[in-house]
Write a protein that holds these residues in place. Structure first.
Motif, PDB file in Angstrom:
ATOM      1  N   ALA A   9       0.833  -1.205   0.000  1.00  0.00           N
ATOM      2  CA  ALA A   9       0.000   0.000   0.000  1.00  0.00           C
ATOM      3  C   ALA A   9       0.864   1.250   0.000  1.00  0.00           C
ATOM      4  CB  ALA A   9      -0.917  -0.005   1.225  1.00  0.00           C
ATOM      5  N   LEU A  10       1.865   1.271   0.873  1.00  0.00           N
ATOM      6  CA  LEU A  10       2.761   2.424   0.940  1.00  0.00           C
ATOM      7  C   LEU A  10       3.571   2.553  -0.342  1.00  0.00           C
ATOM      8  CD1 LEU A  10       3.742   4.705   2.788  1.00  0.00           C
ATOM      9  CD2 LEU A  10       5.512   3.159   3.646  1.00  0.00           C
ATOM     10  N   GLY A  11       3.992   1.403  -0.870  1.00  0.00           N
ATOM     11  CA  GLY A  11       4.766   1.428  -2.117  1.00  0.00           C
ATOM     12  C   GLY A  11       3.965   1.984  -3.278  1.00  0.00           C
ATOM     13  N   ALA A  12       2.704   1.569  -3.382  1.00  0.00           N
ATOM     14  CA  ALA A  12       1.841   2.066  -4.463  1.00  0.00           C
ATOM     15  C   ALA A  12       1.650   3.573  -4.355  1.00  0.00           C
ATOM     16  CB  ALA A  12       0.499   1.349  -4.427  1.00  0.00           C
ATOM     17  N   LEU A  13       1.403   4.045  -3.135  1.00  0.00           N
ATOM     18  CA  LEU A  13       1.216   5.485  -2.913  1.00  0.00           C
ATOM     19  C   LEU A  13       2.481   6.278  -3.245  1.00  0.00           C
ATOM     20  CD1 LEU A  13      -0.784   5.553   0.441  1.00  0.00           C
ATOM     21  CD2 LEU A  13      -1.442   6.776  -1.629  1.00  0.00           C
ATOM     22  N   LEU A  14       3.598   5.872  -2.640  1.00  0.00           N
ATOM     23  CA  LEU A  14       4.841   6.636  -2.776  1.00  0.00           C
ATOM     24  C   LEU A  14       5.401   6.581  -4.187  1.00  0.00           C
ATOM     25  CD1 LEU A  14       6.721   5.925   0.586  1.00  0.00           C
ATOM     26  CD2 LEU A  14       5.495   7.990  -0.118  1.00  0.00           C
ATOM     27  N   THR A  15       5.302   5.422  -4.832  1.00  0.00           N
ATOM     28  CA  THR A  15       5.816   5.303  -6.197  1.00  0.00           C
ATOM     29  C   THR A  15       5.090   6.256  -7.134  1.00  0.00           C
ATOM     30  OG1 THR A  15       6.441   2.987  -5.882  1.00  0.00           O
ATOM     31  CG2 THR A  15       6.175   3.747  -8.151  1.00  0.00           C
ATOM     32  N   ALA A  16       3.756   6.240  -7.065  1.00  0.00           N
ATOM     33  CA  ALA A  16       2.967   7.130  -7.923  1.00  0.00           C
ATOM     34  C   ALA A  16       3.274   8.587  -7.619  1.00  0.00           C
ATOM     35  CB  ALA A  16       1.475   6.853  -7.739  1.00  0.00           C
ATOM     36  N   PHE A  17       3.400   8.912  -6.314  1.00  0.00           N
ATOM     37  CA  PHE A  17       3.707  10.286  -5.915  1.00  0.00           C
ATOM     38  C   PHE A  17       5.072  10.722  -6.442  1.00  0.00           C
ATOM     39  CE2 PHE A  17       5.778  13.314  -3.085  1.00  0.00           C
ATOM     40  CZ  PHE A  17       4.830  14.314  -2.988  1.00  0.00           C
ATOM     41  N   ILE A  18       6.089   9.902  -6.230  1.00  0.00           N
ATOM     42  CA  ILE A  18       7.462  10.266  -6.620  1.00  0.00           C
ATOM     43  C   ILE A  18       7.596  10.396  -8.128  1.00  0.00           C
ATOM     44  CG2 ILE A  18       9.848   9.424  -6.674  1.00  0.00           C
ATOM     45  CD1 ILE A  18       9.284   8.181  -3.890  1.00  0.00           C
ATOM     46  N   VAL A  19       6.989   9.446  -8.861  1.00  0.00           N
ATOM     47  CA  VAL A  19       7.076   9.503 -10.321  1.00  0.00           C
ATOM     48  C   VAL A  19       6.394  10.754 -10.855  1.00  0.00           C
ATOM     49  CG1 VAL A  19       6.334   8.414 -12.481  1.00  0.00           C
ATOM     50  CG2 VAL A  19       7.303   7.013 -10.649  1.00  0.00           C
ATOM     51  N   CYS A  20       5.164  11.019 -10.384  1.00  0.00           N
ATOM     52  CA  CYS A  20       4.403  12.167 -10.881  1.00  0.00           C
ATOM     53  C   CYS A  20       5.073  13.485 -10.504  1.00  0.00           C
ATOM     54  CB  CYS A  20       2.981  12.124 -10.349  1.00  0.00           C
ATOM     55  SG  CYS A  20       1.916  13.413 -11.017  1.00  0.00           S
ATOM     56  N   ALA A  21       5.408  13.635  -9.216  1.00  0.00           N
ATOM     57  CA  ALA A  21       6.049  14.882  -8.777  1.00  0.00           C
ATOM     58  C   ALA A  21       7.426  15.037  -9.410  1.00  0.00           C
ATOM     59  CB  ALA A  21       6.168  14.885  -7.248  1.00  0.00           C
ATOM     60  N   SER A 182      -8.158  17.879  -8.370  1.00  0.00           N
ATOM     61  CA  SER A 182      -7.252  16.975  -7.657  1.00  0.00           C
ATOM     62  C   SER A 182      -7.655  16.874  -6.189  1.00  0.00           C
ATOM     63  CB  SER A 182      -5.806  17.456  -7.769  1.00  0.00           C
ATOM     64  OG  SER A 182      -5.357  17.424  -9.103  1.00  0.00           O
ATOM     65  N   CYS A 183      -7.896  18.012  -5.552  1.00  0.00           N
ATOM     66  CA  CYS A 183      -8.260  18.022  -4.127  1.00  0.00           C
ATOM     67  C   CYS A 183      -9.616  17.358  -3.890  1.00  0.00           C
ATOM     68  CB  CYS A 183      -8.276  19.452  -3.598  1.00  0.00           C
ATOM     69  SG  CYS A 183      -6.644  20.194  -3.411  1.00  0.00           S
ATOM     70  N   VAL A 184     -10.563  17.609  -4.767  1.00  0.00           N
ATOM     71  CA  VAL A 184     -11.883  17.008  -4.634  1.00  0.00           C
ATOM     72  C   VAL A 184     -11.809  15.491  -4.838  1.00  0.00           C
ATOM     73  CG1 VAL A 184     -14.120  16.788  -5.798  1.00  0.00           C
ATOM     74  CG2 VAL A 184     -13.232  19.052  -5.220  1.00  0.00           C
ATOM     75  N   SER A 185     -10.920  15.049  -5.728  1.00  0.00           N
ATOM     76  CA  SER A 185     -10.853  13.636  -6.098  1.00  0.00           C
ATOM     77  C   SER A 185     -10.033  12.793  -5.137  1.00  0.00           C
ATOM     78  CB  SER A 185     -10.278  13.498  -7.513  1.00  0.00           C
ATOM     79  OG  SER A 185     -11.098  14.163  -8.450  1.00  0.00           O
ATOM     80  N   LEU A 186      -9.144  13.412  -4.376  1.00  0.00           N
ATOM     81  CA  LEU A 186      -8.332  12.639  -3.429  1.00  0.00           C
ATOM     82  C   LEU A 186      -9.193  11.853  -2.429  1.00  0.00           C
ATOM     83  CD1 LEU A 186      -5.273  14.971  -2.736  1.00  0.00           C
ATOM     84  CD2 LEU A 186      -5.206  12.648  -3.643  1.00  0.00           C
ATOM     85  N   ALA A 208      -6.559   2.149  -6.848  1.00  0.00           N
ATOM     86  CA  ALA A 208      -7.076   3.411  -6.318  1.00  0.00           C
ATOM     87  C   ALA A 208      -6.007   4.143  -5.506  1.00  0.00           C
ATOM     88  CB  ALA A 208      -8.313   3.153  -5.461  1.00  0.00           C
ATOM     89  N   LEU A 209      -5.227   3.408  -4.725  1.00  0.00           N
ATOM     90  CA  LEU A 209      -4.160   4.026  -3.933  1.00  0.00           C
ATOM     91  C   LEU A 209      -3.082   4.627  -4.840  1.00  0.00           C
ATOM     92  CD1 LEU A 209      -3.718   1.453  -1.024  1.00  0.00           C
ATOM     93  CD2 LEU A 209      -4.645   3.771  -0.871  1.00  0.00           C
ATOM     94  N   ALA A 210      -2.802   3.960  -5.937  1.00  0.00           N
ATOM     95  CA  ALA A 210      -1.849   4.518  -6.897  1.00  0.00           C
ATOM     96  C   ALA A 210      -2.381   5.832  -7.467  1.00  0.00           C
ATOM     97  CB  ALA A 210      -1.591   3.518  -8.020  1.00  0.00           C
ATOM     98  N   GLY A 211      -3.691   5.880  -7.696  1.00  0.00           N
ATOM     99  CA  GLY A 211      -4.311   7.120  -8.161  1.00  0.00           C
ATOM    100  C   GLY A 211      -4.197   8.232  -7.138  1.00  0.00           C
ATOM    101  N   VAL A 212      -4.343   7.892  -5.863  1.00  0.00           N
ATOM    102  CA  VAL A 212      -4.185   8.873  -4.790  1.00  0.00           C
ATOM    103  C   VAL A 212      -2.775   9.451  -4.808  1.00  0.00           C
ATOM    104  CG1 VAL A 212      -4.107   9.180  -2.279  1.00  0.00           C
ATOM    105  CG2 VAL A 212      -5.958   7.868  -3.310  1.00  0.00           C
ATOM    106  N   GLY A 213      -1.786   8.565  -4.906  1.00  0.00           N
ATOM    107  CA  GLY A 213      -0.398   9.018  -4.925  1.00  0.00           C
ATOM    108  C   GLY A 213      -0.092   9.904  -6.118  1.00  0.00           C
ATOM    109  N   ALA A 214      -0.625   9.532  -7.280  1.00  0.00           N
ATOM    110  CA  ALA A 214      -0.384  10.321  -8.496  1.00  0.00           C
ATOM    111  C   ALA A 214      -1.002  11.711  -8.388  1.00  0.00           C
ATOM    112  CB  ALA A 214      -0.937   9.580  -9.718  1.00  0.00           C
ATOM    113  N   LEU A 215      -2.228  11.785  -7.854  1.00  0.00           N
ATOM    114  CA  LEU A 215      -2.884  13.090  -7.695  1.00  0.00           C
ATOM    115  C   LEU A 215      -2.125  13.962  -6.697  1.00  0.00           C
ATOM    116  CD1 LEU A 215      -6.747  12.487  -7.663  1.00  0.00           C
ATOM    117  CD2 LEU A 215      -5.355  13.549  -9.439  1.00  0.00           C
TER     118      LEU A 215
END
Length: 329
Positions: A9-21, A182-186, A208-215
């Motif tokens: 779960a943490l990996g999915a969130l952080l990976t999407a966040f790091i890649v997108c940002a 983005s804020c509404v969809s998180l 869905a968690l990957a989507g959260v991280g990407a947003l």
């Protein structure tokens, strides 16, 4: 029932966040060089004119974060594949629309017939998934607020089509202020991560968690004042993802409440158009979608985003309350 670890779960969130940002310093200058700048409507709020030229089509960053995260941490089961197809397929529609508007300088983008044809093709992909992988159980509809589950039969496919079209267009309409959609969809995606887990769809929950991280990663660059906009590429893809999560967790009707902000945005436009025609030119709202109504009423852009985000959290909370009541029954 498959479950995932905290590490996944943490990996999915952080990976999407790091890649997108992390793509921001690369993608944003590239969009500048390509002159993929947003064209601001003259009829919109005057304060928005200073945003003209801000790079758009930044939705590619969200899609990259989502895709990399899913490939690394999730399994490509049929349910995840169809969620990706609906998300990426709507991203293609949005990308073509953005390309026509920004590069070809045709403000209207795709025609209604062209969009309808492409959206129909994606709806048929979902129907194929239901027929081949899900079976008749997928056409059962839960009525929120009750213990009723009714067989919808062929009418389910009509509902699925309108849900896909309606959600993608409503999410697209919500994308009108810095960070708003983005804020509404998180909270919406976070809620669907929980709903999917409760439904025994752990792989869909990771999606869905990957989507959260990407947003969240996109918000690094999209918060006020925005350095990039997601464009139709991102907003239609986001709408496709939300619609896919509603369909695949069998919470189609619950989406009306869960995505209440999207619904209000779309309804405001419909009310405005109907009232304008009925009264021969009068307006019900100052401007639509409704976030502009509050802007023209004196609210700062950041206040609108904060209030709409809070409203989204409330809608998600009420939706979970209805779901938990059903599960207890």
């Amino acid at each position: 029932m498959r479950v995932f670890s905290d590490m996944q779960a943490l990996g999915a969130l952080l990976t999407a966040f790091i890649v997108c940002a992390g793509l921001g310093p690369v993608v944003i200058p590239a969009l500048h060089r390509l002159k993929f700048g947003q064209s601001i409507r003259e009829v919109g709020p005057a304060s928005h004119q200073k945003k003209s030229g801000t790079p758009t089509m930044g939705g590619v960053m969200i899609l990259a974060g989502l895709a990399v995260s899913v490939l690394l941490w999730d399994r490509l089961t049929p349910v995840v594949v169809i969620a990706l197809v609906l998300t990426l397929g709507h991203a293609v529609i949005g990308f073509v629309d953005d390309y026509i508007k920004v590069v070809k300088k045709r403000n209207l983008g795709l025609t209604a017939k062209q969009k309808f044809a492409m959206q129909t093709a994606l709806a048929l992909c979902y129907i194929y998934y239901v027929e081949v992988h899900a079976g008749p159980v997928a056409t059962l509809l839960w009525i929120p607020g009750t213990q009723l589950i009714v067989p919808a039969g062929w009418a389910y496919y009509v509902l699925a089509f309108f849900l896909l079209v309606g959600t993608t267009n409503a999410v697209n309409l919500t994308d009108g202020l810095d960070g708003l959609v983005s804020c509404v969809s998180l909270p919406v995606l976070l809620t669907y991560a929980l709903i999917a887990l409760l439904a025994g769809e752990a792989d869909l929950s990771l999606f869905a968690l990957a989507g959260v991280g990407a947003l969240a990663g996109f918000l690094v660059w999209n918060h006020h004042p925005a350095k990039v906009f997601m464009g139709d590429t991102g907003s239609l893809a986001l709408g496709g993802a939300v619609a896919a999560l509603a369909l695949l967790t069998h919470t189609e009707l619950l989406l009306i409440l869960l995505g209440g902000v999207y619904v209000c945005e779309a309804l405001s436009v419909m009310i405005q158009v109907a009232y304008f025609r009925r009264t021969g030119g009068k307006r019900f709202f100052r401007m639509t979608p409704i976030h502009h109504h509050f802007e023209l009423g004196g609210w700062k852009e950041t206040k609108v985003v904060a209030v709409f985000t809070a409203a989204s959290v409330v809608c998600c909370g009420l939706s979970l309350a209805l779901l938990f009541n059903y599960l207890r029954g």
